[in-house]
Design a protein around this motif. Structure first.
Motif, PDB file in Angstrom:
ATOM      1  N   LEU A 152     -73.128 -55.327   0.087  1.00 45.14           N
ATOM      2  CA  LEU A 152     -72.799 -57.230  -0.233  1.00 45.14           C
ATOM      3  C   LEU A 152     -73.048 -57.764   0.509  1.00 45.14           C
ATOM      4  O   LEU A 152     -72.388 -59.674   0.806  1.00 45.14           O
ATOM      5  N   GLY A 153     -72.735 -57.114   2.188  1.00 48.42           N
ATOM      6  CA  GLY A 153     -72.569 -58.058   3.354  1.00 48.42           C
ATOM      7  C   GLY A 153     -71.348 -59.080   2.972  1.00 48.42           C
ATOM      8  O   GLY A 153     -71.104 -60.359   3.330  1.00 48.42           O
ATOM      9  N   LEU A 154     -70.256 -58.470   3.041  1.00 47.04           N
ATOM     10  CA  LEU A 154     -68.747 -58.565   2.839  1.00 47.04           C
ATOM     11  C   LEU A 154     -67.880 -58.360   4.283  1.00 47.04           C
ATOM     12  O   LEU A 154     -68.393 -57.708   4.603  1.00 47.04           O
ATOM     13  N   ASN A 155     -67.516 -59.997   4.358  1.00 48.57           N
ATOM     14  CA  ASN A 155     -66.373 -60.222   5.329  1.00 48.57           C
ATOM     15  C   ASN A 155     -65.251 -61.509   4.979  1.00 48.57           C
ATOM     16  O   ASN A 155     -65.475 -62.321   3.838  1.00 48.57           O
ATOM     17  N   ALA A 156     -64.308 -61.137   5.505  1.00 44.57           N
ATOM     18  CA  ALA A 156     -63.018 -62.579   5.100  1.00 44.57           C
ATOM     19  C   ALA A 156     -61.814 -62.471   6.068  1.00 44.57           C
ATOM     20  O   ALA A 156     -62.338 -61.302   7.025  1.00 44.57           O
ATOM     21  N   GLN A 157     -62.058 -64.332   6.436  1.00 48.23           N
ATOM     22  CA  GLN A 157     -61.372 -64.027   7.928  1.00 48.23           C
ATOM     23  C   GLN A 157     -60.208 -65.276   7.573  1.00 48.23           C
ATOM     24  O   GLN A 157     -60.259 -66.274   6.380  1.00 48.23           O
TER      25      GLN A 157
ATOM     26  N   GLN B 127     -60.878 -64.325  13.774  1.00 48.54           N
ATOM     27  CA  GLN B 127     -60.921 -62.587  13.711  1.00 48.54           C
ATOM     28  C   GLN B 127     -61.214 -62.328  12.098  1.00 48.54           C
ATOM     29  O   GLN B 127     -60.847 -63.111  11.125  1.00 48.54           O
ATOM     30  N   LEU B 128     -61.731 -61.623  11.634  1.00 49.92           N
ATOM     31  CA  LEU B 128     -62.204 -60.940  10.476  1.00 49.92           C
ATOM     32  C   LEU B 128     -61.475 -59.972   9.977  1.00 49.92           C
ATOM     33  O   LEU B 128     -60.272 -58.638  10.519  1.00 49.92           O
ATOM     34  N   LEU B 129     -61.024 -60.176   8.498  1.00 54.31           N
ATOM     35  CA  LEU B 129     -59.780 -59.139   8.158  1.00 54.31           C
ATOM     36  C   LEU B 129     -60.111 -57.504   8.075  1.00 54.31           C
ATOM     37  O   LEU B 129     -61.544 -57.463   7.349  1.00 54.31           O
ATOM     38  N   PRO B 130     -59.175 -56.995   7.896  1.00 54.63           N
ATOM     39  CA  PRO B 130     -59.834 -55.358   7.276  1.00 54.63           C
ATOM     40  C   PRO B 130     -60.344 -56.064   6.166  1.00 54.63           C
ATOM     41  O   PRO B 130     -59.462 -56.135   4.997  1.00 54.63           O
TER      42      PRO B 130
ATOM     43  N   SER C 137     -49.906 -54.499   3.224  1.00 54.77           N
ATOM     44  CA  SER C 137     -49.235 -55.780   2.652  1.00 54.77           C
ATOM     45  C   SER C 137     -50.760 -56.691   2.246  1.00 54.77           C
ATOM     46  O   SER C 137     -51.072 -57.463   3.640  1.00 54.77           O
ATOM     47  N   PRO C 138     -51.971 -56.466   1.262  1.00 51.39           N
ATOM     48  CA  PRO C 138     -53.221 -57.434   1.651  1.00 51.39           C
ATOM     49  C   PRO C 138     -52.779 -58.321   1.308  1.00 51.39           C
ATOM     50  O   PRO C 138     -51.806 -59.095   0.679  1.00 51.39           O
ATOM     51  N   LEU C 139     -53.434 -59.249   1.852  1.00 50.41           N
ATOM     52  CA  LEU C 139     -53.268 -60.614   1.555  1.00 50.41           C
ATOM     53  C   LEU C 139     -53.867 -60.984  -0.435  1.00 50.41           C
ATOM     54  O   LEU C 139     -53.400 -62.157  -0.811  1.00 50.41           O
ATOM     55  N   ALA C 140     -55.110 -60.452  -0.111  1.00 50.71           N
ATOM     56  CA  ALA C 140     -55.716 -60.580  -2.193  1.00 50.71           C
ATOM     57  C   ALA C 140     -56.303 -59.281  -2.536  1.00 50.71           C
ATOM     58  O   ALA C 140     -56.992 -58.558  -1.148  1.00 50.71           O
ATOM     59  N   ASP C 141     -56.977 -59.584  -2.863  1.00 47.22           N
ATOM     60  CA  ASP C 141     -57.918 -58.267  -3.662  1.00 47.22           C
ATOM     61  C   ASP C 141     -59.046 -59.400  -4.617  1.00 47.22           C
ATOM     62  O   ASP C 141     -58.621 -60.867  -5.123  1.00 47.22           O
ATOM     63  N   LEU C 142     -59.774 -59.067  -4.225  1.00 47.48           N
ATOM     64  CA  LEU C 142     -61.408 -59.329  -4.817  1.00 47.48           C
ATOM     65  C   LEU C 142     -62.152 -58.648  -5.442  1.00 47.48           C
ATOM     66  O   LEU C 142     -61.945 -57.395  -5.143  1.00 47.48           O
TER      67      LEU C 142
ATOM     68  N   PRO D 207     -54.310 -73.587   0.297  1.00 50.65           N
ATOM     69  CA  PRO D 207     -53.128 -73.251   0.943  1.00 50.65           C
ATOM     70  C   PRO D 207     -52.432 -72.643   2.290  1.00 50.65           C
ATOM     71  O   PRO D 207     -53.576 -72.053   2.732  1.00 50.65           O
ATOM     72  N   THR D 208     -51.451 -73.374   2.601  1.00 51.39           N
ATOM     73  CA  THR D 208     -51.414 -72.686   3.968  1.00 51.39           C
ATOM     74  C   THR D 208     -50.751 -71.299   4.153  1.00 51.39           C
ATOM     75  O   THR D 208     -51.145 -70.530   5.067  1.00 51.39           O
ATOM     76  N   ASP D 209     -49.852 -71.007   2.834  1.00 55.19           N
ATOM     77  CA  ASP D 209     -49.719 -70.084   2.514  1.00 55.19           C
ATOM     78  C   ASP D 209     -50.812 -68.691   1.818  1.00 55.19           C
ATOM     79  O   ASP D 209     -51.242 -67.370   1.677  1.00 55.19           O
ATOM     80  N   LEU D 210     -52.521 -68.638   2.013  1.00 55.36           N
ATOM     81  CA  LEU D 210     -53.280 -68.293   1.938  1.00 55.36           C
ATOM     82  C   LEU D 210     -54.704 -69.072   2.638  1.00 55.36           C
ATOM     83  O   LEU D 210     -55.321 -69.751   1.802  1.00 55.36           O
ATOM     84  N   PRO D 211     -54.825 -69.026   3.983  1.00 56.16           N
ATOM     85  CA  PRO D 211     -56.093 -69.638   4.652  1.00 56.16           C
ATOM     86  C   PRO D 211     -57.064 -68.612   4.482  1.00 56.16           C
ATOM     87  O   PRO D 211     -57.237 -68.629   6.064  1.00 56.16           O
ATOM     88  N   LEU D 212     -57.537 -68.411   3.129  1.00 53.62           N
ATOM     89  CA  LEU D 212     -58.039 -66.954   3.519  1.00 53.62           C
ATOM     90  C   LEU D 212     -59.837 -67.595   3.079  1.00 53.62           C
ATOM     91  O   LEU D 212     -59.994 -68.476   2.347  1.00 53.62           O
TER      92      LEU D 212
END
Length: 274
Positions: A64-69, A22-25, A44-49, A90-95
């Protein structure tokens, strides 16, 4: 508490059907030459880019053609793209974050993009082995880290191009990492005309020799000298453009980015050993 919240949010995402694909929002905002991207659920975002361009044109969320999964960290296809069995996501950030500008999207920039991935999902410790890795789409990942800082973890790097990024734990010997980054600079310099290549190769040789005898001050002085030369000749004698049409080579951007990450690893070698 913050880390626990992110673990619960990640668990919910992983529990969703077909979570690994799945693609993340994403929430993208553009200001001048900077793109800020929130990855994951709004609360509760997983990360900020953050992508901060030296000099861009046509910068927009669409260009930019962005996606994250989420990725399966033990998947053979992912492991094959990492440098060795000593590097893991890392399993805590499988991004995995993908920045793949569409060919007709109009994005262009000069020299470098400064990349930061900020997450509360991972704890920071002094001498952290967390690193920012980059790969061409579907290709091999390499370390582009220029800083690892608290807050909870901020990994930073620079790049002369795109497209995929992961934060990974790198347990390789630091002297081996330094050697690979020196080879990257040699590979980029080899793309230039002989007259441009020769002085850069001499500086790279000097950096390598200085590191070998642990003269880190001399190595850093040569890094600065090479950075100054590339910067001064970028755009005239050394190509420094990247375009979504992929019809030019941003050699200056890759050299400057290679120097940024080599400086980080030499500093790590000095402070924490091999």
């Amino acid at each position: 508490m913050t880390t626990l919240i992110h673990r619960l949010a990640l668990a919910l995402l992983l529990a969703a059907p077909a979570a690994q694909a799945q693609l993340l929002p994403l929430d993208v905002s553009i200001s001048g030459d900077t793109a800020d991207v929130r990855i994951g659920p709004a609360l509760s975002p997983l990360a900020d880019l953050q992508l901060d361009f030296d000099d861009s044109t046509g910068l927009s969320a669409a260009s930019l053609g962005l996606n994250a999964q989420l990725v399966t960290v033990s998947a053979p296809a992912l492991l094959a793209r990492l440098p060795s069995g000593l590097v893991s996501v890392p399993t805590d950030l499988p991004l995995m974050i993908t920045v793949e500008p569409p060919t007709l999207g109009g994005l262009a920039f000069e020299r470098r993009v400064h990349v930061e991935v900020h997450t509360h999902a991972l704890p920071y410790t002094a001498g952290s082995r967390l690193r920012l890795f980059k790969a061409p789409l579907g290709g091999a990942f390499r370390d582009i880290t220029s800083a690892v800082e608290p807050g909870s973890v901020r990994t930073r790097g620079t790049t002369g191009g795109f497209s995929q990024f992961v934060v990974a734990l790198d347990l390789r010997p630091t002297d081996a990492v330094v050697a690979q980054k020196i080879q990257f600079l040699r590979d980029q310099a080899a793309l230039l005309a002989a007259s441009e290549q020769a002085p850069l190769v001499a500086m790279i040789d000097g950096i390598e020799d200085a590191v070998a005898v642990e003269d880190f001050a001399a190595a850093n002085a040569l890094l600065d000298a090479m950075r100054s030369r590339v910067s001064a000749r970028a755009g005239t004698h050394i190509p420094d453009d990247w375009r979504a049409t992929r019809d030019v080579a941003n050699i200056a951007g890759e050299l400057l980015s290679g120097l940024d990450t080599l400086a980080f690893s030499i500093g790590y070698l000095r402070d924490y050993g091999p």
